[in-house]
Design a protein around this motif. Structure first.
Motif, PDB file in Angstrom:
ATOM      1  N   ASP A 100       0.826  -1.208   0.000  1.00 54.95           N
ATOM      2  CA  ASP A 100       0.000   0.000   0.000  1.00 54.95           C
ATOM      3  C   ASP A 100       0.861   1.259   0.000  1.00 54.95           C
ATOM      4  OD1 ASP A 100      -2.278  -1.558  -0.042  1.00 54.95           O
ATOM      5  OD2 ASP A 100      -2.742  -1.263   2.085  1.00 54.95           O
ATOM      6  N   ARG A 101       1.928   1.263   0.797  1.00 53.30           N
ATOM      7  CA  ARG A 101       2.837   2.432   0.852  1.00 53.30           C
ATOM      8  C   ARG A 101       3.495   2.689  -0.499  1.00 53.30           C
ATOM      9  NH1 ARG A 101       4.676   0.071   5.657  1.00 53.30           N
ATOM     10  NH2 ARG A 101       6.586  -0.604   4.629  1.00 53.30           N
ATOM     11  N   ASN A 102       3.723   1.630  -1.262  1.00 61.02           N
ATOM     12  CA  ASN A 102       4.441   1.744  -2.536  1.00 61.02           C
ATOM     13  C   ASN A 102       3.547   1.568  -3.757  1.00 61.02           C
ATOM     14  OD1 ASN A 102       7.446   1.958  -1.759  1.00 61.02           O
ATOM     15  ND2 ASN A 102       6.629   0.383  -0.405  1.00 61.02           N
TER      16      ASN A 102
END
Length: 133
Positions: A100-102
């Motif tokens: 999700d962060r990337n």
């Protein structure tokens, strides 16, 4: 049943990213993310990846499990049904957060893609099976 403590201590972001960039493993992760319950069996993954055999799929899942990207959900021996799978694979919370962060493996996109694949009666039945918690 997932051993959260083992996953938490073995997850290393860089190692996880290195392992998921392999095309075959990335395809397996996409199928896990796209699966209606987020936890397919090896039989379902083999259906989605016919060029791979069960042994190759298990080997790649083992690599992903060893680096904390996937967790194995196992149906307890007393609850198993003959001829049905008893192991399923899902992303770990650490892997989902990393993705999700990337902006990797977005669930909506892969679920739409997975749903477009025509399934046999057996695979549709396996998809509907309850998964262990």
């Amino acid at each position: 049943m997932v051993d959260e403590e083992v996953v938490a201590t073995t997850f290393e972001t860089w190692t996880a990213l290195q392992k998921v960039t392999d095309q075959t493993r990335a395809n397996l992760i996409a199928d896990i993310v796209g699966h209606p319950q987020g936890a397919p069996s090896v039989r379902e993954l083999e259906y989605m990846n016919p060029a791979l055999g069960e042994d190759a799929i298990r080997r790649h899942l083992g690599v992903l499990r060893d680096v904390g990207v996937v967790a194995e959900l196992v149906v307890e021996p007393g609850n198993r049904v003959r001829e049905y799978p008893y192991k399923f694979y899902q992303l770990t919370p650490q892997a989902r957060a990393l993705f999700d962060r990337n902006d990797l493996f977005p669930a909506d996109a892969w679920q739409r893609q997975y749903a477009r694949v025509e399934k046999t009666g057996e695979i549709a039945e396996l998809e509907a099976m309850p998964r262990p918690e």
